[in-house]
Write an enzyme that holds these catalytic residues in place. Structure first.
Site, PDB file in Angstrom:
ATOM      1  N   ARG A  20      -7.654 -20.428  -2.085  1.00 25.08           N
ATOM      2  CA  ARG A  20      -6.651 -20.208  -1.057  1.00 25.08           C
ATOM      3  C   ARG A  20      -5.556 -21.271  -1.071  1.00 25.08           C
ATOM      4  O   ARG A  20      -5.785 -22.437  -0.729  1.00 25.08           O
ATOM      5  CB  ARG A  20      -7.297 -20.172   0.335  1.00 25.08           C
ATOM      6  CG  ARG A  20      -6.299 -19.784   1.416  1.00 25.08           C
ATOM      7  CD  ARG A  20      -6.899 -19.822   2.811  1.00 25.08           C
ATOM      8  NE  ARG A  20      -5.910 -19.395   3.796  1.00 25.08           N
ATOM      9  CZ  ARG A  20      -4.921 -20.167   4.252  1.00 25.08           C
ATOM     10  NH1 ARG A  20      -4.793 -21.399   3.836  1.00 25.08           N
ATOM     11  NH2 ARG A  20      -4.063 -19.677   5.139  1.00 25.08           N
ATOM     12  N   HIS A  71      -1.048 -21.061  -0.431  1.00 21.70           N
ATOM     13  CA  HIS A  71       0.014 -20.095  -0.141  1.00 21.70           C
ATOM     14  C   HIS A  71       0.765 -19.680  -1.401  1.00 21.70           C
ATOM     15  O   HIS A  71       1.105 -18.514  -1.567  1.00 21.70           O
ATOM     16  CB  HIS A  71       1.012 -20.669   0.879  1.00 21.70           C
ATOM     17  CG  HIS A  71       0.463 -20.719   2.266  1.00 21.70           C
ATOM     18  ND1 HIS A  71      -0.597 -21.521   2.621  1.00 21.70           N
ATOM     19  CD2 HIS A  71       0.829 -20.068   3.398  1.00 21.70           C
ATOM     20  CE1 HIS A  71      -0.859 -21.363   3.910  1.00 21.70           C
ATOM     21  NE2 HIS A  71      -0.010 -20.478   4.404  1.00 21.70           N
ATOM     22  N   LEU A 118      11.111   1.404   7.244  1.00 26.15           N
ATOM     23  CA  LEU A 118      10.514   1.833   5.981  1.00 26.15           C
ATOM     24  C   LEU A 118      11.267   3.069   5.490  1.00 26.15           C
ATOM     25  O   LEU A 118      11.511   3.991   6.275  1.00 26.15           O
ATOM     26  CB  LEU A 118       9.035   2.184   6.191  1.00 26.15           C
ATOM     27  CG  LEU A 118       8.309   2.465   4.874  1.00 26.15           C
ATOM     28  CD1 LEU A 118       7.961   1.156   4.167  1.00 26.15           C
ATOM     29  CD2 LEU A 118       7.044   3.270   5.103  1.00 26.15           C
ATOM     30  N   ARG A 171       8.143   4.347  -4.604  1.00 33.38           N
ATOM     31  CA  ARG A 171       8.188   3.335  -3.531  1.00 33.38           C
ATOM     32  C   ARG A 171       7.123   2.265  -3.752  1.00 33.38           C
ATOM     33  O   ARG A 171       7.361   1.081  -3.487  1.00 33.38           O
ATOM     34  CB  ARG A 171       8.014   4.002  -2.168  1.00 33.38           C
ATOM     35  CG  ARG A 171       8.199   3.025  -1.012  1.00 33.38           C
ATOM     36  CD  ARG A 171       8.184   3.698   0.344  1.00 33.38           C
ATOM     37  NE  ARG A 171       6.901   4.320   0.618  1.00 33.38           N
ATOM     38  CZ  ARG A 171       6.642   5.086   1.672  1.00 33.38           C
ATOM     39  NH1 ARG A 171       7.587   5.324   2.563  1.00 33.38           N
ATOM     40  NH2 ARG A 171       5.456   5.620   1.849  1.00 33.38           N
ATOM     41  N   TYR A 215       0.830  -1.199   0.000  1.00 31.17           N
ATOM     42  CA  TYR A 215       0.000   0.000   0.000  1.00 31.17           C
ATOM     43  C   TYR A 215       0.866   1.252   0.000  1.00 31.17           C
ATOM     44  O   TYR A 215       2.085   1.183   0.181  1.00 31.17           O
ATOM     45  CB  TYR A 215      -0.950   0.005   1.199  1.00 31.17           C
ATOM     46  CG  TYR A 215      -0.298   0.333   2.531  1.00 31.17           C
ATOM     47  CD1 TYR A 215       0.562  -0.573   3.148  1.00 31.17           C
ATOM     48  CD2 TYR A 215      -0.528   1.557   3.160  1.00 31.17           C
ATOM     49  CE1 TYR A 215       1.163  -0.263   4.362  1.00 31.17           C
ATOM     50  CE2 TYR A 215       0.065   1.863   4.375  1.00 31.17           C
ATOM     51  CZ  TYR A 215       0.915   0.952   4.965  1.00 31.17           C
ATOM     52  OH  TYR A 215       1.514   1.258   6.156  1.00 31.17           O
ATOM     53  N   LYS A 264       6.562  -1.795   1.978  1.00 32.18           N
ATOM     54  CA  LYS A 264       5.347  -1.254   2.600  1.00 32.18           C
ATOM     55  C   LYS A 264       4.196  -2.226   2.376  1.00 32.18           C
ATOM     56  O   LYS A 264       3.309  -2.001   1.549  1.00 32.18           O
ATOM     57  CB  LYS A 264       5.051   0.137   2.029  1.00 32.18           C
ATOM     58  CG  LYS A 264       4.127   0.973   2.919  1.00 32.18           C
ATOM     59  CD  LYS A 264       4.161   2.429   2.507  1.00 32.18           C
ATOM     60  CE  LYS A 264       3.105   3.257   3.181  1.00 32.18           C
ATOM     61  NZ  LYS A 264       3.292   3.455   4.626  1.00 32.18           N
ATOM     62  N   GLU A 305      12.287   2.558  14.286  1.00 32.69           N
ATOM     63  CA  GLU A 305      11.410   3.644  13.833  1.00 32.69           C
ATOM     64  C   GLU A 305      10.172   3.590  14.724  1.00 32.69           C
ATOM     65  O   GLU A 305      10.185   2.911  15.755  1.00 32.69           O
ATOM     66  CB  GLU A 305      11.069   3.492  12.353  1.00 32.69           C
ATOM     67  CG  GLU A 305      10.376   2.175  12.025  1.00 32.69           C
ATOM     68  CD  GLU A 305      10.076   1.987  10.542  1.00 32.69           C
ATOM     69  OE1 GLU A 305       9.904   2.972   9.820  1.00 32.69           O
ATOM     70  OE2 GLU A 305       9.996   0.813  10.129  1.00 32.69           O
TER      71      GLU A 305
HETATM   72  N1  PLP Z   1       7.626   3.962   9.006  1.00 28.92           N
HETATM   73  C1  PLP Z   1       6.490   3.255   9.010  1.00 28.92           C
HETATM   74  C2  PLP Z   1       6.465   1.917   9.682  1.00 28.92           C
HETATM   75  C3  PLP Z   1       5.337   3.764   8.388  1.00 28.92           C
HETATM   76  O1  PLP Z   1       4.187   3.047   8.386  1.00 28.92           O
HETATM   77  C4  PLP Z   1       5.403   5.047   7.783  1.00 28.92           C
HETATM   78  C5  PLP Z   1       4.232   5.629   7.120  1.00 28.92           C
HETATM   79  O2  PLP Z   1       3.140   5.163   7.203  1.00 28.92           O
HETATM   80  C6  PLP Z   1       6.602   5.749   7.819  1.00 28.92           C
HETATM   81  C7  PLP Z   1       7.710   5.168   8.431  1.00 28.92           C
HETATM   82  C8  PLP Z   1       6.731   7.101   7.189  1.00 28.92           C
HETATM   83  O3  PLP Z   1       6.716   7.005   5.780  1.00 28.92           O
HETATM   84  P1  PLP Z   1       6.186   8.215   4.878  1.00 28.92           P
HETATM   85  O4  PLP Z   1       7.000   9.410   5.289  1.00 28.92           O
HETATM   86  O5  PLP Z   1       6.487   7.790   3.498  1.00 28.92           O
HETATM   87  O6  PLP Z   1       4.747   8.380   5.179  1.00 28.92           O
END
Ligand code: PLP
Length: 290
Positions: A101, A103, A207, A52, A33, A149, A182
């Site tokens: 379904r 995997h 991320l 991304r 997403y 993501k 993070e």
């Molecule tokens: N880290 C995580 C785990 C996130 O889910 C997000 C955004 O949803 C971010 C960092 C920040 O990413 P962005 O600046 O692209 O929104």
């Protein structure tokens, strides 16, 4: 006015929009997403978000269901149909599609599912002091490819809920070595005890935030330098300033960690400067093409 969703080629009222029970996003979390912030018709950091999204798809081997120009057209249309004039977010989700379904990947030709929604948000925050918030800390219990993501967000959901129940906005996640990765839905930065602006380097454990990247590009103009170097939970607690970044948090000051104040408990000068710089980045410029 009811909200409108895009699902596989059709625009429908949100309540009427459907995906199939055997969609692999639903069954396995087999999808990715993106979230893009839109400000007065302008898609903030659109190029970074779309790049991304394409990278996430490549990493999990899902085909892009529509070309980039078509996707950009859908984004414009969804903003228009949801009448988002001031401030809002666009949510894009792509899964490996619906199939019996199993995997293993479904047979070739299974169409990926594309869903796009949008909703209005409160206007971009005007005052950095009231934008400040608190976080808690907890273990990072996610998988080994947090750079993708994906919609597999269960550890993030649990972390964010724990934060909420503790009266905080976010949880800073700490790995087994005691280093901060993070937050549950944002990147985290500090001005450390020695005055250095730091955030964790990119890798499989965080991320690659588009806001993180956009802010890093603004630093030169602010005469600030960044050290991309991991910091520990102790460093976080000793930091002079702490802030988080994301597409909808922008630059958000953190003035409380686990109930204790950061520094004097006020928004610090570097955070204040970067909030202002990012605010110009969001508000400036013309409505863009993407
Ligand atoms: N880290 C995580 C785990 C996130 O889910 C997000 C955004 O949803 C971010 C960092 C920040 O990413 P962005 O600046 O692209 O929104």
């Amino acid at each position: 006015m009811s909200r409108i969703a895009y699902v596989n080629g059709r625009y429908l009222p949100l309540a009427a929009a459907q995906i199939r029970v055997e969609d692999r996003g639903f069954l396995f979390g087999d999808g990715i997403y993106e979230v893009v912030y839109v400000n007065r018709g302008r898609f903030v950091d659109a190029e970074k978000h779309l790049a991304r999204l394409e990278r996430s798809l490549r990493e999990v081997r899902i085909a892009m269901p529509v070309g980039r120009p078509a996707l950009e057209g859908i984004l414009r249309e969804i903003v228009e149909r949801n009448r988002i004039r001031d401030s809002g977010l666009i949510y894009i989700q792509i899964t490996r599609g619906a199939a019996r379904r199993e995997h293993v990947f479904p047979q070739a030709g299974t169409r990926p599912t594309l869903v796009v929604t949008a909703r209005a948000l409160a206007s971009f925050p005007k005052d950095v002091d009231t934008w400040a918030t608190g976080i808690v800390t907890g273990p990072d219990q996610r998988w080994a490819r947090c750079d993708i993501k994906t919609v597999n967000l269960l550890p993030n959901v649990l972390a964010k809920q724990a934060a909420k129940e503790a009266g905080a906005f976010e949880m800073a996640l700490v790995d087994e070595a005691g280093m901060v990765t993070e937050c549950a839905s944002s990147n985290i930065w500090i001005v450390d005890a020695a005055g250095r602006l730091r955030t964790r380097p990119l890798g499989h454990d965080i991320l690659p935030g588009c806001t993180r990247a956009a802010l890093a590009e603004l630093l030169g103009g602010e005469r600030l330098t960044l050290e991309e170097r991991a910091f520990s939970l102790d460093d976080l607690r000793a930091a002079r300033e702490v802030f988080i970044t994301s597409a909808t948090s922008f630059v958000r000051p953190i003035t409380r960690i686990d109930g204790a104040t950061v520094g004097e408990g006020e928004v610090g000068p570097v955070t204040r400067q970067l909030f202002a710089a990012f605010s110009r980045h969001v508000q400036g410029g013309l409505p863009n093409a993407a």
